[in-house]
Write an enzyme that holds these catalytic residues in place. Structure first.
Site, PDB file in Angstrom:
ATOM      1  N   CYS A  94       8.184   5.197 -34.454  1.00  0.00           N
ATOM      2  CA  CYS A  94       8.963   3.979 -34.649  1.00  0.00           C
ATOM      3  C   CYS A  94      10.321   4.381 -35.215  1.00  0.00           C
ATOM      4  CB  CYS A  94       8.233   3.056 -35.623  1.00  0.00           C
ATOM      5  SG  CYS A  94       9.167   1.563 -36.019  1.00  0.00           S
ATOM      6  N   HIS A 136       3.720  -3.323 -30.116  1.00  0.00           N
ATOM      7  CA  HIS A 136       4.459  -2.670 -31.209  1.00  0.00           C
ATOM      8  C   HIS A 136       5.648  -3.545 -31.641  1.00  0.00           C
ATOM      9  CE1 HIS A 136       6.212   1.111 -33.152  1.00  0.00           C
ATOM     10  NE2 HIS A 136       7.202   0.239 -33.212  1.00  0.00           N
ATOM     11  N   GLU A 137       6.436  -4.017 -30.663  1.00  0.00           N
ATOM     12  CA  GLU A 137       7.625  -4.820 -30.997  1.00  0.00           C
ATOM     13  C   GLU A 137       7.234  -6.187 -31.539  1.00  0.00           C
ATOM     14  OE1 GLU A 137      10.211  -3.221 -31.287  1.00  0.00           O
ATOM     15  OE2 GLU A 137       9.588  -1.501 -30.100  1.00  0.00           O
ATOM     16  N   HIS A 140       6.615  -6.061 -35.124  1.00  0.00           N
ATOM     17  CA  HIS A 140       7.822  -6.049 -35.962  1.00  0.00           C
ATOM     18  C   HIS A 140       8.265  -7.462 -36.346  1.00  0.00           C
ATOM     19  CE1 HIS A 140       9.034  -1.940 -36.471  1.00  0.00           C
ATOM     20  NE2 HIS A 140       8.974  -1.668 -35.179  1.00  0.00           N
TER      21      HIS A 140
END
Ligand code: NI
Length: 173
Positions: A94, A136-137, A140
């Site tokens: 990341c 993953h995004e 965030h």
């Protein structure tokens, strides 16, 4: 108003990476400039995805370019990501946790619904690297990083690096 000049890559454990981001209310010049800035940050750091909190802006918006090139950048505004199917475990990094590569368990597939920069809503099914990048995004903008998803063993293995990142953020405050 977003101060684009102040947008820069944020590192764990910055507060902006730990909170739930707010919906984008209107796709205006601010948002278009932010996407351009996020693209610059992602390409410069050789990433394949970047979420707005990683540029210091707590909005529900991320970009992905699986090839890491400008021509494949796609924009996901106010996305929802719904995982499906089995799990797979693969090493991930990341840009906000530099120097840490660790195995993360995620769903193999997901669907995404989002709005693009022209205001068009779209839905897609994803697998492989694309499904992993979307999850993953999406993490965030929900305030979750790979550090939250690391197991105890990985946390111990990476403890020096994580401590160095913590010290660097503390010294900035
Ligand atoms: Ni990330």
């Amino acid at each position: 108003m977003i101060d684009i000049q102040k947008c820069q890559i944020t590192h764990y454990p910055a507060d902006v990476l730990a909170g739930r981001a707010k919906p984008v209310e209107k796709i205006d010049d601010d948002i278009r400039q932010l996407v351009q800035k996020m693209t610059d940050i992602m390409l410069k750091n050789k990433g394949i995805g970047l979420a707005a909190p990683q540029a210091g802006v707590p909005l529900r918006l991320f970009i992905i370019s699986l090839t890491g090139t400008a021509d494949n950048v796609r924009v996901y505004i106010n996305p929802s990501v719904t995982p499906t199917g089995d799990f797979s475990t693969t090493e991930e990094g990341c840009l906000s946790v530099p120097g840490v590569y660790t195995k993360i368990r995620r769903y193999k597939n997901c669907s995404v619904t989002a709005t693009d920069l022209d205001g068009n809503k779209f839905t897609e099914e994803a697998d492989g690297l694309y499904a992993r990048a979307l999850q993953h995004e999406f993490d965030h903008i929900e305030g979750t990083t790979i550090v939250n998803r690391m197991g105890q063993v990985a946390k111990i293995a990476h403890r020096r690096r994580l401590k160095a990142l913590q010290d660097a953020v503390q010294n900035k405050e």
